[in-house]
Design a protein around this motif. Sequence first.
Motif, PDB file in Angstrom:
ATOM      1  N   ARG A 351       0.849  -1.196   0.000  1.00 42.60           N
ATOM      2  CA  ARG A 351       0.000   0.000   0.000  1.00 42.60           C
ATOM      3  C   ARG A 351       0.882   1.243   0.000  1.00 42.60           C
ATOM      4  O   ARG A 351       2.068   1.184   0.329  1.00 42.60           O
ATOM      5  N   ILE A 352       0.264   2.361  -0.379  1.00 49.36           N
ATOM      6  CA  ILE A 352       0.958   3.650  -0.410  1.00 49.36           C
ATOM      7  C   ILE A 352       0.404   4.517   0.719  1.00 49.36           C
ATOM      8  O   ILE A 352      -0.793   4.809   0.770  1.00 49.36           O
ATOM      9  N   SER A 353       1.279   4.917   1.632  1.00 45.71           N
ATOM     10  CA  SER A 353       0.860   5.725   2.771  1.00 45.71           C
ATOM     11  C   SER A 353       0.230   7.036   2.304  1.00 45.71           C
ATOM     12  O   SER A 353       0.805   7.756   1.499  1.00 45.71           O
ATOM     13  N   GLY A 354      -0.966   7.299   2.796  1.00 43.76           N
ATOM     14  CA  GLY A 354      -1.654   8.547   2.472  1.00 43.76           C
ATOM     15  C   GLY A 354      -2.440   8.523   1.187  1.00 43.76           C
ATOM     16  O   GLY A 354      -3.172   9.461   0.878  1.00 43.76           O
ATOM     17  N   ALA A 355      -2.321   7.442   0.406  1.00 45.75           N
ATOM     18  CA  ALA A 355      -3.016   7.390  -0.885  1.00 45.75           C
ATOM     19  C   ALA A 355      -4.416   6.815  -0.765  1.00 45.75           C
ATOM     20  O   ALA A 355      -5.244   6.991  -1.654  1.00 45.75           O
ATOM     21  N   GLU A 356      -4.690   6.096   0.339  1.00 47.52           N
ATOM     22  CA  GLU A 356      -6.014   5.520   0.600  1.00 47.52           C
ATOM     23  C   GLU A 356      -6.523   4.708  -0.586  1.00 47.52           C
ATOM     24  O   GLU A 356      -7.707   4.749  -0.933  1.00 47.52           O
ATOM     25  N   GLY A 357      -5.613   3.977  -1.225  1.00 50.40           N
ATOM     26  CA  GLY A 357      -5.995   3.104  -2.333  1.00 50.40           C
ATOM     27  C   GLY A 357      -6.192   3.791  -3.661  1.00 50.40           C
ATOM     28  O   GLY A 357      -6.486   3.141  -4.664  1.00 50.40           O
ATOM     29  N   LEU A 358      -6.032   5.105  -3.706  1.00 41.91           N
ATOM     30  CA  LEU A 358      -6.245   5.849  -4.955  1.00 41.91           C
ATOM     31  C   LEU A 358      -4.998   5.808  -5.826  1.00 41.91           C
ATOM     32  O   LEU A 358      -3.879   5.992  -5.330  1.00 41.91           O
ATOM     33  N   PRO A 359      -5.141   5.563  -7.127  1.00 36.61           N
ATOM     34  CA  PRO A 359      -3.976   5.533  -8.021  1.00 36.61           C
ATOM     35  C   PRO A 359      -3.418   6.932  -8.265  1.00 36.61           C
ATOM     36  O   PRO A 359      -4.128   7.935  -8.141  1.00 36.61           O
ATOM     37  N   GLY A 360      -2.121   6.989  -8.593  1.00 37.07           N
ATOM     38  CA  GLY A 360      -1.506   8.251  -8.983  1.00 37.07           C
ATOM     39  C   GLY A 360      -1.065   9.146  -7.856  1.00 37.07           C
ATOM     40  O   GLY A 360      -0.548  10.237  -8.097  1.00 37.07           O
ATOM     41  N   ILE A 361      -1.235   8.712  -6.598  1.00 38.87           N
ATOM     42  CA  ILE A 361      -0.841   9.536  -5.457  1.00 38.87           C
ATOM     43  C   ILE A 361       0.432   8.956  -4.842  1.00 38.87           C
ATOM     44  O   ILE A 361       0.491   7.782  -4.492  1.00 38.87           O
ATOM     45  N   SER A 362       1.457   9.791  -4.720  1.00 40.13           N
ATOM     46  CA  SER A 362       2.757   9.333  -4.219  1.00 40.13           C
ATOM     47  C   SER A 362       2.806   9.368  -2.703  1.00 40.13           C
ATOM     48  O   SER A 362       2.237  10.263  -2.059  1.00 40.13           O
ATOM     49  N   MET A 393       5.215  -2.741   7.246  1.00 38.85           N
ATOM     50  CA  MET A 393       6.606  -2.293   7.261  1.00 38.85           C
ATOM     51  C   MET A 393       6.803  -1.111   6.317  1.00 38.85           C
ATOM     52  O   MET A 393       6.425  -1.172   5.139  1.00 38.85           O
ATOM     53  N   LYS A 394       7.392  -0.050   6.849  1.00 37.70           N
ATOM     54  CA  LYS A 394       7.702   1.131   6.045  1.00 37.70           C
ATOM     55  C   LYS A 394       9.034   0.902   5.329  1.00 37.70           C
ATOM     56  O   LYS A 394      10.045   0.653   5.970  1.00 37.70           O
ATOM     57  N   THR A 395       9.011   0.980   4.013  1.00 34.46           N
ATOM     58  CA  THR A 395      10.210   0.651   3.225  1.00 34.46           C
ATOM     59  C   THR A 395      11.221   1.783   3.152  1.00 34.46           C
ATOM     60  O   THR A 395      12.385   1.555   2.828  1.00 34.46           O
ATOM     61  N   GLY A 396      10.776   3.023   3.391  1.00 37.17           N
ATOM     62  CA  GLY A 396      11.667   4.160   3.202  1.00 37.17           C
ATOM     63  C   GLY A 396      11.720   4.632   1.766  1.00 37.17           C
ATOM     64  O   GLY A 396      12.386   5.619   1.450  1.00 37.17           O
ATOM     65  N   ASP A 397      11.000   3.935   0.873  1.00 34.81           N
ATOM     66  CA  ASP A 397      10.933   4.316  -0.542  1.00 34.81           C
ATOM     67  C   ASP A 397       9.605   5.001  -0.832  1.00 34.81           C
ATOM     68  O   ASP A 397       8.573   4.685  -0.214  1.00 34.81           O
ATOM     69  N   LEU A 398       9.632   5.917  -1.776  1.00 38.40           N
ATOM     70  CA  LEU A 398       8.419   6.598  -2.216  1.00 38.40           C
ATOM     71  C   LEU A 398       7.932   5.981  -3.519  1.00 38.40           C
ATOM     72  O   LEU A 398       8.727   5.611  -4.379  1.00 38.40           O
ATOM     73  N   GLY A 399       6.625   5.866  -3.649  1.00 37.68           N
ATOM     74  CA  GLY A 399       6.084   5.296  -4.874  1.00 37.68           C
ATOM     75  C   GLY A 399       4.618   5.611  -5.035  1.00 37.68           C
ATOM     76  O   GLY A 399       3.992   6.223  -4.162  1.00 37.68           O
ATOM     77  N   MET A 400       4.079   5.194  -6.157  1.00 36.82           N
ATOM     78  CA  MET A 400       2.649   5.335  -6.392  1.00 36.82           C
ATOM     79  C   MET A 400       2.174   4.155  -7.226  1.00 36.82           C
ATOM     80  O   MET A 400       2.955   3.510  -7.936  1.00 36.82           O
ATOM     81  N   LEU A 401       0.898   3.844  -7.118  1.00 39.02           N
ATOM     82  CA  LEU A 401       0.296   2.764  -7.892  1.00 39.02           C
ATOM     83  C   LEU A 401      -0.494   3.351  -9.057  1.00 39.02           C
ATOM     84  O   LEU A 401      -1.169   4.371  -8.896  1.00 39.02           O
ATOM     85  N   ASP A 402      -0.388   2.716 -10.233  1.00 38.10           N
ATOM     86  CA  ASP A 402      -1.202   3.173 -11.354  1.00 38.10           C
ATOM     87  C   ASP A 402      -2.540   2.442 -11.336  1.00 38.10           C
ATOM     88  O   ASP A 402      -2.824   1.642 -10.426  1.00 38.10           O
ATOM     89  N   GLU A 403      -3.385   2.704 -12.304  1.00 34.92           N
ATOM     90  CA  GLU A 403      -4.734   2.131 -12.315  1.00 34.92           C
ATOM     91  C   GLU A 403      -4.728   0.620 -12.484  1.00 34.92           C
ATOM     92  O   GLU A 403      -5.705  -0.050 -12.138  1.00 34.92           O
ATOM     93  N   ASP A 404      -3.627   0.056 -13.003  1.00 37.69           N
ATOM     94  CA  ASP A 404      -3.523  -1.393 -13.163  1.00 37.69           C
ATOM     95  C   ASP A 404      -2.893  -2.075 -11.949  1.00 37.69           C
ATOM     96  O   ASP A 404      -2.709  -3.303 -11.950  1.00 37.69           O
ATOM     97  N   GLY A 405      -2.546  -1.272 -10.947  1.00 36.73           N
ATOM     98  CA  GLY A 405      -1.951  -1.845  -9.739  1.00 36.73           C
ATOM     99  C   GLY A 405      -0.453  -2.024  -9.799  1.00 36.73           C
ATOM    100  O   GLY A 405       0.146  -2.656  -8.929  1.00 36.73           O
ATOM    101  N   ASN A 406       0.200  -1.467 -10.836  1.00 35.31           N
ATOM    102  CA  ASN A 406       1.659  -1.537 -10.942  1.00 35.31           C
ATOM    103  C   ASN A 406       2.306  -0.445 -10.091  1.00 35.31           C
ATOM    104  O   ASN A 406       1.804   0.683 -10.021  1.00 35.31           O
ATOM    105  N   LEU A 407       3.425  -0.790  -9.474  1.00 34.94           N
ATOM    106  CA  LEU A 407       4.132   0.143  -8.608  1.00 34.94           C
ATOM    107  C   LEU A 407       5.143   0.971  -9.392  1.00 34.94           C
ATOM    108  O   LEU A 407       5.935   0.429 -10.166  1.00 34.94           O
ATOM    109  N   HIS A 408       5.134   2.268  -9.170  1.00 35.04           N
ATOM    110  CA  HIS A 408       6.104   3.192  -9.762  1.00 35.04           C
ATOM    111  C   HIS A 408       6.948   3.774  -8.628  1.00 35.04           C
ATOM    112  O   HIS A 408       6.404   4.338  -7.673  1.00 35.04           O
ATOM    113  N   ILE A 409       8.261   3.636  -8.703  1.00 32.21           N
ATOM    114  CA  ILE A 409       9.153   4.193  -7.681  1.00 32.21           C
ATOM    115  C   ILE A 409       9.372   5.675  -7.979  1.00 32.21           C
ATOM    116  O   ILE A 409       9.745   6.042  -9.097  1.00 32.21           O
TER     117      ILE A 409
END
Length: 520
Positions: A351-362, A393-409
Amino acid sequence: MGTTFSGFTEKLASKYGDKTAIVFRGEELTYRDLDNFSDRIMLFYLGNGISKGTHVGLLASNSAEWIIHYLALCKIGAVAVLFNTHLTGEELANALNYADVTYLTCGDRAEKAEFKVCLDKINRESAPMLKRIFHIGHELGPLLMSYKEPSELEAEYLRGRKASVDPADPVNLIFTSGTIAKPKGVLTSGYQMLTAAAEAARHMRLGPDTRICSVLPLYHCYGLSVDLLAGLTAGGTIYILEAFRSADVLECIEKNRCTVFNGVTTMFLAMMRHENRMNYKISSLITGTVAGSYVSPNEFMEISRNFSIPHLQMSYGQTEATAGITFSGFDESLESKSHHVGKPIEGTSLRISGAEGLPGISGEIEIKGFNVMKGYYRMKDESEKTFTDDGWMKTGDLGMLDEDGNLHITGRVKELIIRCGENISPVEVEACIRNYPGIEDVKVIGVPAEVIQEKVVACIILKKGWRINEQLLINHMRKHLAQFKIPESIEYFSEFPIGRTGKVNTGELKKMVTGTLAKV
């Protein structure tokens, strides 16, 4: 993979028998050899006071014997503490004491002469818990010639010791990629290691016909999991190289018709730019992963075109997650997968912290699953800070999920540059600069500055024979970036300082830049 390492090697020996598993310096080991020889070394260790739970350091460069000793320790249920061969004497002493190492197994040679000097400095005063140092060679001949079947009594003894080990027992303590001056060790179980390797093999579609050119250091989770254990899981053949040299890797791939090569970005780029690269035939490559550090879409596509690897994959992992977290799709187009690192492996949630499951939010990447560590060894406070209140677990990396569920660093939390209160991701600025003609490589860093907090500095390596107009480069950046993200300074390098795992040493680079700017 609910089995122990003993069950793992026995199953492989039964299934693949006399098939070649490991090739090192022209010597071959079959799957039956791996099981038999590691049993013999297991008896040696047990006879010298090592048992389940004993912390045994393994300090040697890549070799077939490294693999046999590692398997033997895991079969016992001892904790194999894997050391980087580049450590100084002081760093090694600190790491030995931190990891509660009581026995140390060392290679007779390593990549640098400092290796022996380092060992000479280890004594009762610097490492009081250390009881004994064992030495192993790099030649298989003596090991092959000295092997003998265990007696009935020895075989029964081994069966009893193996039966006492549970898949959930810790078998590895692996250090994270950062500095070892104050080491952070991650304990991993046999279940975690073997299951993560099986997932890597599944995503890369490895099988008995797989031939891996393996040069990643085995003391690091990437090489251990995605090269060695994944290759063994699939019943493939693994060609072990002691250290990375572009010509050696290219020759290994050509000579052995290797189908897989895994590496960090700097390895691929070094091979690609080797002066005799086009003299090597490496069209046998089918797949591999580019991982270990950020890879830009342009770099990924350049690597794909140059090596003609039809199923090259992006992957994202951490030592804290037993190497693998995500893989891009095997059959996905290269253009598509150049922009992301794929989806989580089975048994892992992301999951992406602060994105609440929404795509495109880093935000910060957080994970949960079978592969996640329980915490850093003997670091309760550091471990607690690494996990959220609800167990992610917090990875220390920033990322976002696209609409297909792929992770972008999108960057590292610790590498964020704060300028006048604005957060700047170096990765975003680097991606923009890489798209400008003549840029070989770029690293964007922040250096301390009065009033504005940090100054943005672009460190650039130019392609051979190129010169650029800085104002035109700045104009290019202004078309794509907000003004506060534009670097105040551009510094030129012939090469970047590289850390022990092949990544750019950002800390050292900052020191170099800070020193240069102070002279201006």
